[in-house]
Design a protein around this motif. Sequence first.
Motif, short mmCIF file in Angstrom:
data_model
loop_
_atom_site.label_atom_id
_atom_site.label_comp_id
_atom_site.label_asym_id
_atom_site.label_seq_id
_atom_site.Cartn_x
_atom_site.Cartn_y
_atom_site.Cartn_z
N PRO A 46 0.82 -1.37 -0.12
CA PRO A 46 0.20 -0.11 -0.02
C PRO A 46 0.68 1.35 0.01
CG PRO A 46 -0.11 -1.13 2.12
CD PRO A 46 0.57 -1.98 1.19
N GLU A 47 1.98 1.08 0.67
CA GLU A 47 2.88 2.35 0.60
C GLU A 47 3.55 2.93 -0.91
OE1 GLU A 47 5.66 -1.28 0.79
OE2 GLU A 47 3.68 -0.69 1.52
N LEU A 48 3.28 1.93 -1.79
CA LEU A 48 3.63 2.23 -3.01
C LEU A 48 2.54 2.83 -4.10
CD1 LEU A 48 5.64 -0.73 -3.88
CD2 LEU A 48 6.60 1.33 -3.18
N LYS A 49 1.15 2.55 -3.49
CA LYS A 49 0.08 3.26 -4.24
C LYS A 49 0.23 4.93 -4.45
CE LYS A 49 -4.85 2.83 -4.61
NZ LYS A 49 -6.06 2.30 -3.97
N ASP A 50 -0.13 5.19 -5.67
CA ASP A 50 -0.18 6.77 -6.17
C ASP A 50 1.34 7.23 -6.27
OD1 ASP A 50 -2.97 6.66 -6.21
OD2 ASP A 50 -2.90 7.04 -3.75
N LYS A 51 2.47 6.15 -6.28
CA LYS A 51 3.77 6.71 -6.42
C LYS A 51 4.24 6.55 -7.86
CE LYS A 51 4.61 7.73 -2.05
NZ LYS A 51 5.63 7.00 -1.13
N LYS A 52 5.14 7.20 -8.48
CA LYS A 52 5.72 7.17 -9.76
C LYS A 52 6.59 5.80 -9.48
CE LYS A 52 6.40 10.20 -12.43
NZ LYS A 52 7.11 11.39 -12.89
N LEU A 53 6.61 4.52 -10.25
CA LEU A 53 7.24 3.45 -9.88
C LEU A 53 7.87 3.10 -11.19
CD1 LEU A 53 4.60 1.06 -8.47
CD2 LEU A 53 6.24 2.40 -7.23
N CYS A 54 9.55 2.78 -11.03
CA CYS A 54 10.32 2.51 -12.05
C CYS A 54 10.98 1.28 -11.77
CB CYS A 54 11.50 3.55 -12.19
SG CYS A 54 12.75 3.10 -13.48
N LEU A 55 10.43 0.29 -12.73
CA LEU A 55 11.10 -1.00 -12.64
C LEU A 55 12.45 -1.05 -13.18
CD1 LEU A 55 10.97 -4.13 -12.13
CD2 LEU A 55 9.83 -4.10 -14.40
N TYR A 56 13.72 -1.73 -12.59
CA TYR A 56 14.72 -1.79 -12.97
C TYR A 56 15.08 -3.53 -13.13
CZ TYR A 56 19.79 -1.96 -13.41
OH TYR A 56 21.19 -2.05 -13.55
N ALA A 57 15.22 -3.88 -14.05
CA ALA A 57 15.41 -5.21 -14.47
C ALA A 57 16.35 -5.67 -15.63
CB ALA A 57 13.96 -5.96 -14.91
N PRO A 58 17.81 -5.59 -15.07
CA PRO A 58 18.81 -6.09 -15.98
C PRO A 58 19.21 -7.39 -15.89
CG PRO A 58 19.35 -5.63 -13.59
CD PRO A 58 18.06 -5.53 -13.55
N LYS A 102 15.11 10.67 -8.14
CA LYS A 102 14.33 11.32 -7.11
C LYS A 102 12.76 11.60 -7.28
CE LYS A 102 18.12 12.99 -5.04
NZ LYS A 102 18.32 12.25 -3.97
N ASP A 103 12.44 11.25 -8.74
CA ASP A 103 11.15 11.41 -9.00
C ASP A 103 10.27 10.09 -8.86
OD1 ASP A 103 11.24 14.27 -9.40
OD2 ASP A 103 11.87 14.19 -11.36
N SER A 139 4.44 -0.96 -13.05
CA SER A 139 5.50 0.36 -13.22
C SER A 139 5.20 1.12 -14.10
CB SER A 139 6.96 -0.43 -13.47
OG SER A 139 6.70 -1.09 -14.62
N ASP A 140 5.52 2.43 -14.12
CA ASP A 140 5.33 3.53 -14.97
C ASP A 140 6.41 3.29 -16.14
OD1 ASP A 140 2.89 4.71 -13.74
OD2 ASP A 140 4.19 4.88 -12.22
N CYS A 141 7.49 2.95 -15.78
CA CYS A 141 8.53 2.91 -16.82
C CYS A 141 9.59 1.59 -16.36
CB CYS A 141 9.50 4.31 -16.74
SG CYS A 141 10.19 4.65 -15.52
N LEU A 142 10.54 1.35 -17.43
CA LEU A 142 11.45 0.65 -17.16
C LEU A 142 12.90 0.79 -17.60
CD1 LEU A 142 12.13 -2.91 -16.97
CD2 LEU A 142 12.00 -2.53 -19.64
#
Length: 377
Positions: A210-222, A243-244, A278-281
């Motif tokens: 729940p702490e991640l809801k409404d946050k901008k999420l970036c997935l890092y998957a190397p 930061k964002d 996620s919003d981006c990768l």
Amino acid sequence: ILRCLVGSEMCIRDRSYIRRCNKMGLSKIILNVALWVVDVLTFYVHPKKNRITFISLTQSELSGDFKLIDKQLRHENKYDIHYILLKFEKNLWGDFKYFLNCLKQLVEIKKSSLVILNDNNYVISHMKPTNVKVLQVWHACGAVKKFGNQIKRQYPVRNYDYVLCNAEYWKEPYSQAFGVNTNQVLVTGMPRIDTLLNRNERDEFFLKYPELKDKKLCLYAPTFRGNIIDGFKIQSFDFTKVKDYVVLYKFHPLLGDIQCNGGVNMNKEDLYTLMQVSDCLISDYSSVIFDYSLLNKPMISYIPDVKEYKHNIGLNIDFDDFPGPVCTDEDQLVKALEFKNYDYDKLSYFQIKYMVYTDGKNTSRVIDTINQIMEEV
């Protein structure tokens, strides 16, 4: 010694590599003799016409494409289906289990009309019976980096009858990597893409986090660096500079549960779920860029070692095709996360070139292919 039985995807040019090759030569002799003995003792074993066997060294239970294919085959109820599933572990006990597993594989292969793989297989490459068909369902939606027979390795990949892929583009690199003709590489699309496009697990994920809801999420998957014999290495960056976004990191399963500062550990979460929320990768030479492209979200390639990588491994795609920023240092990466003027037209071109089928019928096409193969055996 048994550890050297597993094929490496890289050649290390130093004296220690020569010593390992000598050890590997002995281990190959041991395995080959054992396989020969088993083959002789099971001379009476022949394929059963309706028998299909799934073999994997990367999963201990059905998942991904295997799970979807198996579910549909069982729904049709036409075949006698068996499994040899082992998640290889890089330790002495894991090496010994792999050795025994190879012996078991040979017997089960001899009993089968069709063997379905999702990774390269030593037994098939060395002792495949002529009257058994082999279908390679590779565990990725493409191959950014060269692999298989495209690079120096411990044994040549061979004896596959059919290989599945996602687009015409992959026919040539897959034919090189798997030692087949281009007409043996079949463009069906991968079953897992059906689930990526047709499921939604956002609500379940945010109930858990729940702490991640409404946050901008970036997935890092190397992907990983190194190999199974010499050990694996990670390529990462300082997550605290971002930061964002909240960085969700998920490393390749072979790397284990790596802990990093400044991000949220998602190593045990489902990759496709993480793609959806996620919003981006941010990735590198991993094939996840092909899957993620279908979600029409922005991507960044972070490849600070690209010159070395091109020289030592080689690439199957041109990064000029990549539909997002290509960064070689952390400052470029942080700036790229602003995603100013992201080229979605280029993203569409990327999808069409590398991932042709998005109609949700990949699993059906694969099942039709299997049925056709079984009619011919």
